[in-house]
Design a protein around this motif. Structure first.
Motif, PDB file in Angstrom:
ATOM      1  N   GLY A   1       0.856  -1.193   0.139  1.00  0.00           N
ATOM      2  CA  GLY A   1       0.173   0.080  -0.059  1.00  0.00           C
ATOM      3  C   GLY A   1       0.719   1.253   0.119  1.00  0.00           C
ATOM      4  N   ARG A   2       2.119   1.342  -0.195  1.00  0.00           N
ATOM      5  CA  ARG A   2       3.052   2.393  -0.061  1.00  0.00           C
ATOM      6  C   ARG A   2       3.000   2.987  -1.666  1.00  0.00           C
ATOM      7  N   THR A   3       2.970   4.236  -1.672  1.00  0.00           N
ATOM      8  CA  THR A   3       2.949   4.750  -3.188  1.00  0.00           C
ATOM      9  C   THR A   3       4.186   4.763  -3.741  1.00  0.00           C
ATOM     10  N   LEU A   4       4.398   4.321  -4.840  1.00  0.00           N
ATOM     11  CA  LEU A   4       5.706   4.444  -5.561  1.00  0.00           C
ATOM     12  C   LEU A   4       6.007   5.449  -6.523  1.00  0.00           C
ATOM     13  N   ALA A   5       4.786   5.766  -7.164  1.00  0.00           N
ATOM     14  CA  ALA A   5       4.906   6.898  -8.230  1.00  0.00           C
ATOM     15  C   ALA A   5       3.560   7.290  -8.567  1.00  0.00           C
ATOM     16  N   SER A   6       3.524   8.608  -9.188  1.00  0.00           N
ATOM     17  CA  SER A   6       2.411   9.254  -9.522  1.00  0.00           C
ATOM     18  C   SER A   6       2.432   9.782 -10.950  1.00  0.00           C
ATOM     19  N   ILE A   7       1.581  10.100 -11.574  1.00  0.00           N
ATOM     20  CA  ILE A   7       1.332  10.387 -13.038  1.00  0.00           C
ATOM     21  C   ILE A   7       0.687  11.722 -13.015  1.00  0.00           C
ATOM     22  N   ASN A   8       1.106  13.019 -13.340  1.00  0.00           N
ATOM     23  CA  ASN A   8       0.512  14.002 -13.558  1.00  0.00           C
ATOM     24  C   ASN A   8       0.884  14.748 -14.884  1.00  0.00           C
ATOM     25  N   SER A   9      -0.242  14.986 -15.667  1.00  0.00           N
ATOM     26  CA  SER A   9       0.075  15.683 -16.985  1.00  0.00           C
ATOM     27  C   SER A   9       1.159  14.741 -17.730  1.00  0.00           C
ATOM     28  N   GLY A  10       1.005  13.446 -17.721  1.00  0.00           N
ATOM     29  CA  GLY A  10       2.087  12.849 -18.453  1.00  0.00           C
ATOM     30  C   GLY A  10       3.365  12.739 -17.842  1.00  0.00           C
ATOM     31  N   ARG A  11       3.717  13.363 -16.848  1.00  0.00           N
ATOM     32  CA  ARG A  11       5.034  13.268 -16.159  1.00  0.00           C
ATOM     33  C   ARG A  11       4.935  12.368 -14.919  1.00  0.00           C
ATOM     34  N   ILE A  12       6.055  11.702 -14.795  1.00  0.00           N
ATOM     35  CA  ILE A  12       6.050  10.636 -13.723  1.00  0.00           C
ATOM     36  C   ILE A  12       6.887  11.437 -12.609  1.00  0.00           C
ATOM     37  N   ALA A  13       6.327  10.960 -11.477  1.00  0.00           N
ATOM     38  CA  ALA A  13       7.081  11.585 -10.120  1.00  0.00           C
ATOM     39  C   ALA A  13       7.273  10.229  -9.311  1.00  0.00           C
ATOM     40  N   LEU A  14       8.416  10.007  -8.780  1.00  0.00           N
ATOM     41  CA  LEU A  14       8.800   8.955  -7.730  1.00  0.00           C
ATOM     42  C   LEU A  14       8.671   9.144  -6.563  1.00  0.00           C
ATOM     43  N   THR A  15       8.182   8.523  -5.515  1.00  0.00           N
ATOM     44  CA  THR A  15       8.218   8.572  -4.226  1.00  0.00           C
ATOM     45  C   THR A  15       9.715   7.931  -3.788  1.00  0.00           C
ATOM     46  N   LEU A  16      10.004   8.100  -2.608  1.00  0.00           N
ATOM     47  CA  LEU A  16      11.200   7.341  -2.065  1.00  0.00           C
ATOM     48  C   LEU A  16      11.225   5.774  -2.201  1.00  0.00           C
ATOM     49  N   ASP A  17      10.104   5.222  -1.998  1.00  0.00           N
ATOM     50  CA  ASP A  17       9.638   3.918  -2.217  1.00  0.00           C
ATOM     51  C   ASP A  17      10.149   3.620  -3.757  1.00  0.00           C
ATOM     52  N   GLY A  18       9.554   4.297  -4.538  1.00  0.00           N
ATOM     53  CA  GLY A  18       9.735   4.060  -5.979  1.00  0.00           C
ATOM     54  C   GLY A  18      11.117   4.272  -6.376  1.00  0.00           C
ATOM     55  N   ALA A  19      11.883   5.110  -5.795  1.00  0.00           N
ATOM     56  CA  ALA A  19      13.200   5.598  -5.970  1.00  0.00           C
ATOM     57  C   ALA A  19      14.172   4.492  -5.628  1.00  0.00           C
ATOM     58  N   ARG A  20      13.731   3.689  -4.516  1.00  0.00           N
ATOM     59  CA  ARG A  20      14.532   2.565  -4.040  1.00  0.00           C
ATOM     60  C   ARG A  20      14.302   1.468  -4.955  1.00  0.00           C
ATOM     61  N   ARG A  21      13.284   1.223  -5.677  1.00  0.00           N
ATOM     62  CA  ARG A  21      12.963   0.240  -6.626  1.00  0.00           C
ATOM     63  C   ARG A  21      14.049   0.362  -7.957  1.00  0.00           C
ATOM     64  N   LEU A  22      14.088   1.514  -8.248  1.00  0.00           N
ATOM     65  CA  LEU A  22      14.839   1.835  -9.551  1.00  0.00           C
ATOM     66  C   LEU A  22      16.281   2.157  -9.180  1.00  0.00           C
ATOM     67  N   LEU A  23      16.679   2.348  -8.047  1.00  0.00           N
ATOM     68  CA  LEU A  23      18.146   2.702  -7.876  1.00  0.00           C
ATOM     69  C   LEU A  23      19.102   1.649  -8.417  1.00  0.00           C
ATOM     70  N   PRO A  24      18.894   0.174  -8.072  1.00  0.00           N
ATOM     71  CA  PRO A  24      19.961  -0.680  -8.819  1.00  0.00           C
ATOM     72  C   PRO A  24      20.024  -0.433 -10.359  1.00  0.00           C
ATOM     73  N   LEU A  25      19.172   0.125 -11.118  1.00  0.00           N
ATOM     74  CA  LEU A  25      19.191   0.349 -12.437  1.00  0.00           C
ATOM     75  C   LEU A  25      20.454   1.303 -12.430  1.00  0.00           C
ATOM     76  N   GLY A  26      20.833   2.107 -11.721  1.00  0.00           N
ATOM     77  CA  GLY A  26      22.016   3.027 -11.688  1.00  0.00           C
ATOM     78  C   GLY A  26      21.681   4.351 -12.589  1.00  0.00           C
ATOM     79  N   VAL A  27      20.497   4.426 -12.933  1.00  0.00           N
ATOM     80  CA  VAL A  27      20.457   5.455 -14.178  1.00  0.00           C
ATOM     81  C   VAL A  27      19.558   6.643 -13.306  1.00  0.00           C
ATOM     82  N   TYR A  28      19.846   7.810 -14.157  1.00  0.00           N
ATOM     83  CA  TYR A  28      18.915   8.993 -13.624  1.00  0.00           C
ATOM     84  C   TYR A  28      19.272   9.327 -12.069  1.00  0.00           C
ATOM     85  N   ILE A  29      20.598   9.119 -11.868  1.00  0.00           N
ATOM     86  CA  ILE A  29      20.942   9.088 -10.232  1.00  0.00           C
ATOM     87  C   ILE A  29      21.824  10.576 -10.314  1.00  0.00           C
TER      88      ILE A  29
END
Lengths: 313, 566, 566, 313
Positions: B471-499
């Motif tokens: 039930g933790r928010t990972l991300a949201s979309i507003n006007s086509g743009r994505i916004a990450l929460t910290l939980d979402g960021a943690r998921r993506l960290l291993p990819l090593g991109v946009y850091i």
């Protein structure tokens, strides 16, 4: 047709001679040309051919009739008269003899300082009075070195001048108005200061107005919009304000042409004439000319200093 | 200490602040009162005198902060002036840069630049060799007609020297070009100077007005549109824009990924815009469509996002329940191929283009080649093309194998669409939840292939938000743009991109450039980024490019949205 | 009596004179002081009252000549006012024109026109239905940004009503478009009204300035170039230009065949210009090359005419004596195919285009298709293509069968050209005298196929003149334009083309439109024409189109060069 | 769900009644609608269903409780109450009976002139006092014919009015402020003149502010930018300056909406309220409201007259 047996040019004229105007003959001999040949604005050496001593003597003999009656003879070579590689000693000696025989009062020649040596000078002065022209261009070693690529220093110049004077010869110093890389205002300041700096070492100063000769580095700069020849007003300014005790002369070669010193196109003719008059009279009154473009020129002085290296045509 | 800061970017153009006595907004017209110049060393007899002059300059500096122009050419003299004031270095294109921390670089002899190739090459070369957070000054070059192009190339400071001097020669400037004043039957300007015949002052005024307009264009993110228009003044400027567009790396590294304004695709050059090329390239390389058997090709609509248009609403109702078997791709100019999941992404929902029904050969080739690349990578069992007119012809001519319905929005035409889909959807796999696909597609689009799967794994969508199973928010979309929460960021960290890696401090609100230790080269202004250090995790929007964050000593690098000590 | 006259034409745009109290140069902004309006009949209870009002209007007309707007809608009332003053009729697009001799036609509800198609269709429809020598007024429509397009479409009179009203709503106009004043960070205008916050006055000023500029563009023949730029303001205006270009008849009938200015081919729309299409069409239909076996294809040069360029001089010297066997065709964008004999014809010697070495697909298709059409009509034994880069590739891809030398101007490259020509010229027929061919080609180009043979039969060339065997001058060529003598005109008369037939009077200097009885429909402004009556023969330049001469009651139709009673 | 058994609407309100304010009930019956149905601004007839006499009676009965206690009852039909094809005589009779039985003092109905006949009027007036509303819209036959397409003349109107008055009934004249095709200024002038022209034939004038109804010719004109509803200031102007001896009322329906009469968006609410107050009080003081947009409106009056048929929104 560049023949090694005929000179580049010869003409009669009138020149300032110790305070009065005298008949003169100018000869431009065809030689191999200046051995340095690296100055950015100079295209003279392109006229050069390999001319032997005999060739040069033949050239000189071919124009002897034009020397008749001249008090003053100027012999130029698109290089240094005193460079033995250009004018072999044999030719020099023959020329000196002829001049003396024709009662010429004074010889005017040109040389880079490195060729001005005691022996050659003594030889010349033993025949007749002589004036050695040296192309100092600017008293700034920075300008001369980096902008003109002249290859000698102010110290070289003063050394040569001292030697000439010590042997009784005269020194004519050439200054270049507006080497590339100076704004119009800087060019005027450079010429004024150079004239003051050169005065103690000179008997006469000749102000050369830079023009754009073919196949030179300067021409390429000019074609790209990086250079504009000096305004004639700048020459007027230098001549009027220099305030020297020795004469300052100026022959505005190519005045009014796009490649030569020019003002607006309307006044070039009469301003150039005024400069030539002044060269003979040394009277500032001769420089009292005006034109509506003078105010444009004043703006150029002001604004070109803000353009960081580009003329505002 | 630094006296220049970039505040905003619109392609290579920047809005900045030069901190003199007064703060000057760049691009600006600098005046001689704003600076003190040591001048050319050729004003002196020798280096000693030049050095003395430098000392006397330093001692006689006027009260108030001016820009101090170091003696030049610097490579001959190497005279630095150590002073608490902004310093300007006069530089030549192509020569090595002797001083890396000047605030302003003055392009020597800029006024002699001529021709399209010279202009573009010189300015790109100098801009690439000086620091991104330094201002570039091109003296005696600007005119009202070329100003927007200069700024678009990356110039920050100009002057009025050329146009003033031109005025004294009765050369009359407007943004339309240069004219001999007495060849104009009527003066197309009503300024006071025109009435009084003061052409230099008129010229300066026109330059100032043009500059204000150029600044306004940068603010609204519309400079490109203006430049595409303005370069038509004269063919060499048009050539310059085309040449600039071939400098893809220079342009791409400087172009934001989002603008608030509408993108006008008004010219043939619009097809070469970074925004257009980047969009298609991301669709082809980053984006992966959902597993689906049926592809429906649809035309675009004037209204954006497409799905809010009347025509797309009609298509939707014609599709009915078959929607869950069908993947939709919208064909359009200049964006070529827009998957439905990305229709609200910039610039898919933000462009406008002249609509005449005609597709010129360049547009055709662009859409067909993009579509072919797409279909090569992504296979479908059946393709339904509900297209009409020249676009439909272009696909047929291009050999696209599809069921062609003939397009249209009339009842019979929609019925043909329905029938074609009914046939195509027979025994097709259903596609998963559309809203989840949307998150997956956008995550791939914004962060690279694979990000979508990682972010959406085990997640579900409610409203415009993505939640994990806890039930933790990972991300949201507003006007086509994505916004990450910290939980979402943690998921993506291993990819090593946009850091964006920062030093050991806890940022508040913004991350400034000096705090950035390292940043992903891919980052562009407007991108969603993850900010990390050993002590901190945050998310936010990049305000400059990744390479710029690393190279800059001033300016906002990231605007944080969330952040926490870790 | 007529109070409006067209003085100059630039496409559908015109410069004219409206003769009120003062002479007003059109396009103009009309002000309420310039006219007296009978007003809408709906101000009255019934027709009787409307007629009474007309009487009182007629009686109370102020001193000085004003434009009198007849009561409208005219089709309901049919109230004419017989008065010695210019009359304006309010008209609706599409409805029949009740009055054919008004000076001004006012387009009712013009201000409600919206969208590209509406604008283009409405204005073309109204323009085509009113006389060519009447002025068209579109009330409440003009803004600084659309003004040039309106004028280019054929509008002569506008007003400042819309922009003034917008000003009261804080809508800020510039030629760049319409903005909410308070959304602009800085006002991009320094007029006095901007300082004092008077937006309506600012808007009017901008409209006036734009109008002056538009007039100046018409005078210099550069309005098309300006419009191609200005329509980029907003996509619908770009669409309008593209739609207008599809109205080929409307455009062609109004476009002069010669302009003094350089033609900039700066945009993709430039390919659609009348000048471009007309040139190629005349090369394909009117022009016939000399009898020749060898065709040499050459690239264009920046310098015009091509033969004065450095590259073409080098080509010429490489060709040496082989020139007399070779027919030359220059390939270029946007003119596609330029035979050497026509290289100095407008616009072949008068265009400039952005040079980047890139040929886009539209340009390629245009040049290849034109060349193929040319080669289909005109057969050669061998073709040598001295072309390089993308143009060369385009020809190869297009399947043009030729000897490809690889192009270039280096010594080796020119040697390859020489060798290829040597091979190609083996046993080729020599071409006749080039200067004679030039006269023949130009006569065909200007007067139609066949004119060249008739004009040059038995003739010879000396300098720029063509003489018959008796030594009488027939024609001369100056800057690519042909000028006929009366003897030359007599030769062409039987063809029946480019003839203006006038009434029974002897014109001096000019022929005015009312004197024209009939005129060749093909005639366009700038064309060389033959003026005839039973008593007169003359030659000169057309100042208006043939159809316009017939339909006009005012204005200069032909400027005579020579003339004599017969 | 358009049921032929329930009316379109019914509401209680307060109205001007012979110089004082009285309780009123307004009913809009659902009929087949106006048989003319060609006026450019009217979309009412779209509400129509084929309603029989029984249907209409049922509609009326369903709202009888809302009539209780009202002195004034207004019965509208989106058409003509007196058109027997719309409201069959049986229904009319039943309604009249009920109203009389409930002690209603006055009935207000509407009708086009062609349905106003002596017999029908006599019948109504035999039950109770009645006021017949006629949509004259404008006293200009040109405006009414060509801009509104109303289909009757001013002479038709005066004839109907004379008949009503001769039988003791009252006439309420509807005027339309700003039919399409008039500028704002022309619209004001038209309304003022119409009011003066209609005064001798009217007991009360109702000024209707034109609004844009769906699926009408006017709507298409409005969507293309060819029409703007009147400014509320224009209504204020007409109400204030008309200077009649009879009352002039105005209900600014849809005030403030883009499709309705509106000013700038800020003042619409209170200006509409002022107009409503005036309608009850007939006191000009109620119209003393202002807003900064009033100067914009004045400019509209001036400039829209120069636009040849286009509103300047």
């Amino acid at each position: 047709m560049k023949s090694a047996r005929s000179p580049v040019a010869v003409w009669r004229g009138r020149d300032l001679f110790d305070g009065r105007v005298a008949e003169s003959t100018t000869v431009i001999l065809r030689t191999r040309g200046c051995r340095w040949n690296r100055c950015v604005m100079c295209g003279y050496a392109q006229e050069g051919v390999d001319a032997s001593a005999e060739d040069i003597i033949a050239q000189f003999r071919s124009i002897l009739d034009k020397v008749e009656g001249a008090e003053l003879v100027k012999i130029y070579t698109s290089g240094s008269f005193l460079d033995p590689a250009e004018v072999p000693e044999a030719a020099r000696l023959e020329i000196l003899r002829s001049l003396r025989d024709m009662d010429v009062r004074r010889l005017v020649i040109e040389s880079r300082p490195e060729y001005i040596d005691r022996l050659a000078l003594e030889q010349i002065l033993s025949f007749l009075d002589a004036e050695i022209g040296i192309g100092l261009e600017s008293s700034s070693d920075l300008v001369r070195t980096y902008l003109i690529n002249k290859g000698f220093t102010f110290f070289d110049f003063t050394g040569a001048s001292d030697m000439i004077h010590s042997l009784g010869g005269r020194v004519k110093t050439y200054l270049l108005l507006k080497p590339p890389g100076l704004s119009e205002m800087e060019a005027i300041a450079d010429a004024m200061r150079s004239a003051r700096d050169a005065e103690p070492y000179s008997d006469i100063i000749s102000l050369n107005l830079c023009n754009v000769q073919r196949n030179t580095p300067l021409e390429r700069m000019w074609q790209r919009g990086g250079y504009r020849p000096p305004w004639l007003w700048s020459a007027v300014e230098v001549l009027r304000e220099a305030s020297l005790k020795i004469p300052v002369i100026c022959d505005p070669v190519g005045a009014g042409a796009r490649r030569g010193p020019h003002n607006c196109g309307t006044c070039d003719g009469y301003v150039a004439a005024a400069i030539r008059s002044f060269s003979l009279s040394q009277s500032r009154a001769d420089l009292n000319v005006d034109c509506s473009c003078r105010s444009v020129w004043r703006k150029v002085l002001e604004l070109e200093d803000l353009s960081f290296g580009v003329p505002l045509v | 200490m630094r006296f220049f800061e970039v505040l905003r970017r619109d392609g290579p153009a920047r809005l900045g602040r030069l901190m003199l006595d007064r703060n000057i907004t760049t691009p600006c017209i600098i005046s001689p009162e704003d600076y003190v110049s040591a001048g050319s060393i050729f004003r002196h007899r020798n280096l000693e005198e030049a050095r003395e002059a430098k000392v006397s300059l330093t001692e006689s500096l006027p009260a108030g902060r001016r820009l101090v122009v170091l003696p030049y050419p610097y490579d001959l003299v190497n005279i630095d002036i150590d002073i608490d004031a902004p310093r300007a270095l006069v530089v030549d294109p192509g020569s090595p840069l002797p001083l890396k921390d000047a605030d302003v670089y003055v392009l020597r002899a800029a006024g002699a630049i001529s021709g399209a190739r010279d202009l573009v090459n010189t300015l790109i070369e100098i801009r690439e060799s000086i620091p991104p957070d330094a201002a570039l000054y091109t003296p005696a070059l600007a005119t009202p007609s070329n100003l927007s192009l200069l700024v678009y190339l990356g110039v920050d400071i100009v002057d009025s020297v050329r146009v003033e001097m031109d005025g004294y020669y009765s050369r009359y400037h407007t943004r339309d070009g240069l004219f001999q004043r007495d060849e104009l039957s009527e003066l197309p300007c009503r300024c006071e100077h025109c009435s009084s015949g003061d052409t230099p002052a008129h010229n300066i005024l026109k330059l100032e007005e043009e500059l204000v307009w150029v600044r306004e264009c940068i603010r609204s993110g519309t400079l490109r549109e203006y430049v595409e228009r303005q370069v038509r003044c004269v063919p060499w400027m048009t050539a310059a824009l085309r040449l600039l567009d071939t400098q893809e790396r220079y342009m791409e590294r400087r172009t934001p990924t989002h603008r608030g304004s509408v993108m006008y695709a008004n010219t043939s050059e619009s097809l070469r815009r970074v925004e257009v090329r980047r969009f298609v390239s991301r669709v082809l390389t980053r984006y992966r469509p959902p597993e689906s058997d049926v592809l429906l090709l649809l035309p675009c609509s004037a209204r954006k996002p497409y799905s809010e248009s009347r025509s797309h609403r009609l298509f939707r109702s014609a599709m009915g329940g078959m929607r869950r078997f069908v993947h939709e791709l919208i064909l359009t100019s200049p964006l070529a191929i827009v998957p439905r999941e990305l229709e609200d992404v910039y610039p898919a929902a933000h462009y406008d283009t002249p609509v005449t029904g005609v597709w010129d050969l360049e547009e055709r080739a662009w859409v067909i080649n993009s579509l072919k690349s797409y279909l090569k990578k992504n296979r479908y069992t059946r393709i339904v093309a509900h297209l009409e007119g020249e676009l439909c012809d272009a696909l047929r001519d291009g050999g696209i194998d599809a069921i062609y319905t003939g397009g249209g929005t009339g009842p019979e035409e929609l019925e043909r669409l329905r029938e074609a889909l009914e046939f195509a959807c027979a025994s097709a796999r259903p596609i998963g939840n559309f809203r989840l696909q949307e998150f997956r597609a956008k995550a791939d689009f914004y962060f690279g292939a694979g990000a979508g799967d990682i972010l959406t794994q085990g997640a579900r969508v409610k409203g415009n938000r993505l939640f994990d199973s806890a039930g933790r928010t990972l991300a949201s979309i507003n006007s086509g743009r994505i916004a990450l929460t910290l939980d979402g960021a943690r998921r993506l960290l291993p990819l090593g991109v946009y850091i964006v890696r920062i030093g050991d401090f806890i940022p508040r609100g913004t991350v400034l450039a000096p705090g950035v230790v390292d940043a992903d080269e891919q980052i562009r202004p407007g991108d969603e980024v993850i900010v990390v250090s050993d002590y901190f995790l945050g998310t936010g929007r990049a305000r400059m490019s990744g390479w710029e964050m690393v190279a800059s000593r001033r300016g906002v690098a990231v605007e944080l949205r969330e952040g926490a000590e870790v």
